[in-house]
Design an enzyme around this catalytic site. Structure first.
Site, mmCIF file in Angstrom:
data_model
loop_
_atom_site.group_PDB
_atom_site.id
_atom_site.type_symbol
_atom_site.label_atom_id
_atom_site.label_comp_id
_atom_site.label_asym_id
_atom_site.label_seq_id
_atom_site.Cartn_x
_atom_site.Cartn_y
_atom_site.Cartn_z
ATOM 1 C CB ALA A 178 -8.944 -7.148 -2.849
ATOM 2 N N GLY B 84 -10.831 0.207 -8.843
ATOM 3 C CA GLY B 84 -9.835 -0.623 -8.167
ATOM 4 C C GLY B 84 -10.064 -0.660 -6.677
ATOM 5 C CG ASN B 85 -9.155 -3.746 -4.459
ATOM 6 O OD1 ASN B 85 -8.059 -4.024 -3.968
ATOM 7 N ND2 ASN B 85 -9.721 -4.498 -5.398
ATOM 8 N NE ARG B 86 -8.289 3.337 0.343
ATOM 9 C CZ ARG B 86 -7.679 4.453 -0.037
ATOM 10 N NH1 ARG B 86 -6.376 4.455 -0.243
ATOM 11 N NH2 ARG B 86 -8.380 5.558 -0.207
ATOM 12 C CB SER B 87 -5.728 -5.537 -2.333
ATOM 13 O OG SER B 87 -4.866 -6.624 -2.125
#
Ligand code: C5P
Length: 230
Positions: free
Chosen positions: A96, A29-32
């Site tokens: 993102a 995943g990512n931090r968006s």
């Protein structure tokens, strides 16, 4: 004056961060947080647009007057955005999107080995490229002027000049109409309520600066820039 051009227009916004499953319990995943994309939806709805928000793993409440299409992976986001983009006047890719996904999905949870001879054994996760959804939208549009297509670029900042130079290259490469550039880092932008962006327009050397300001004020500046094109 700023309310008129979006009145009755169909806009599609992608927001949030995709999750690419590794096994039933894990993902890349990512931090968006999705906050900037949601703010874009709120402001567009307020200006009279018909808004479809394709939300990757939403954790925010559905804004009133906005149709939310929840998705999780990049491939799901791609089909939802492409479907909604067919009769849209504007598409904003604020999500993102993971550039890579695991090549294989493990049907069962990947386990540690308990082999005393290999106490440090660890699996290798092979990745494959995800499609560039934004580039695909530009390609599908061909020579048409519609929809207006807006990309986002999260750049981990060197100096402002370096960030902008890199962003110009990206705008030319992606071929979208506007590129909204923000400088990101662990303490910047992601999950925060304020944002600072540079808005670049294809074929123009002018840069519009917005912020540091609330994500709603930044969203208003993005829609102002879109309305100049509409
Ligand atoms: O190349 P980069 O990931 O920095 O580009 C960011 C822009 O491209 C964002 O608008 C993002 O939503 C979009 N994107 C996409 N598909 C990908 C990766 C990014 O549409 N696979």
């Amino acid at each position: 004056a700023t309310t008129s051009q979006l009145e009755g227009r169909r806009v599609v916004i992608s927001a949030g961060g995709t999750r690419e499953p590794i096994d039933p319990v894990r993902f890349l995943g990512n931090r968006s947080s999705g906050k900037q994309g949601y703010a874009l939806a709120v402001v567009a709805a307020r200006r009279g647009a018909t808004v479809t928000l394709v939300a990757a793993n939403p954790s925010l409440p559905t804004p009133s007057g906005v149709t939310v299409v929840p998705v999780s992976t990049a491939l799901e986001l791609q089909s939802a955005v492409e479907r909604a983009a067919k009769d849209a006047d504007v598409v904003v890719m604020a999500a993102a999107v993971a550039d890579f996904r695991p090549a294989q999905y493990a049907d069962a949870k990947i386990k540690k080995t308990h082999d005393p001879d290999q106490p440090d054994a660890a699996p290798t996760i092979q990745l494959v490229r995800n499609p560039d959804i934004l580039a695909g939208l530009v390609e599908a549009r061909g020579e048409e002027a519609s929809p207006v297509i807006v990309g986002f670029a999260a750049e981990t900042g060197d100096d402002r000049g370096g960030v902008l130079e890199h962003a110009r290259d990206k705008l030319a490469r992606k071929g979208c109409d506007l590129l909204v550039v923000n400088e990101v880092g662990l303490d910047k932008t992601f999950g925060q309520d304020e944002n600072t962006v540079h808005i670049l327009r294809l074929g123009s050397s002018h840069v519009t600066e917005a912020g540091p300001a609330s994500k709603e004020l930044v969203a208003a500046a993005v829609w102002d820039a879109v309305q100049e094109i509409l």
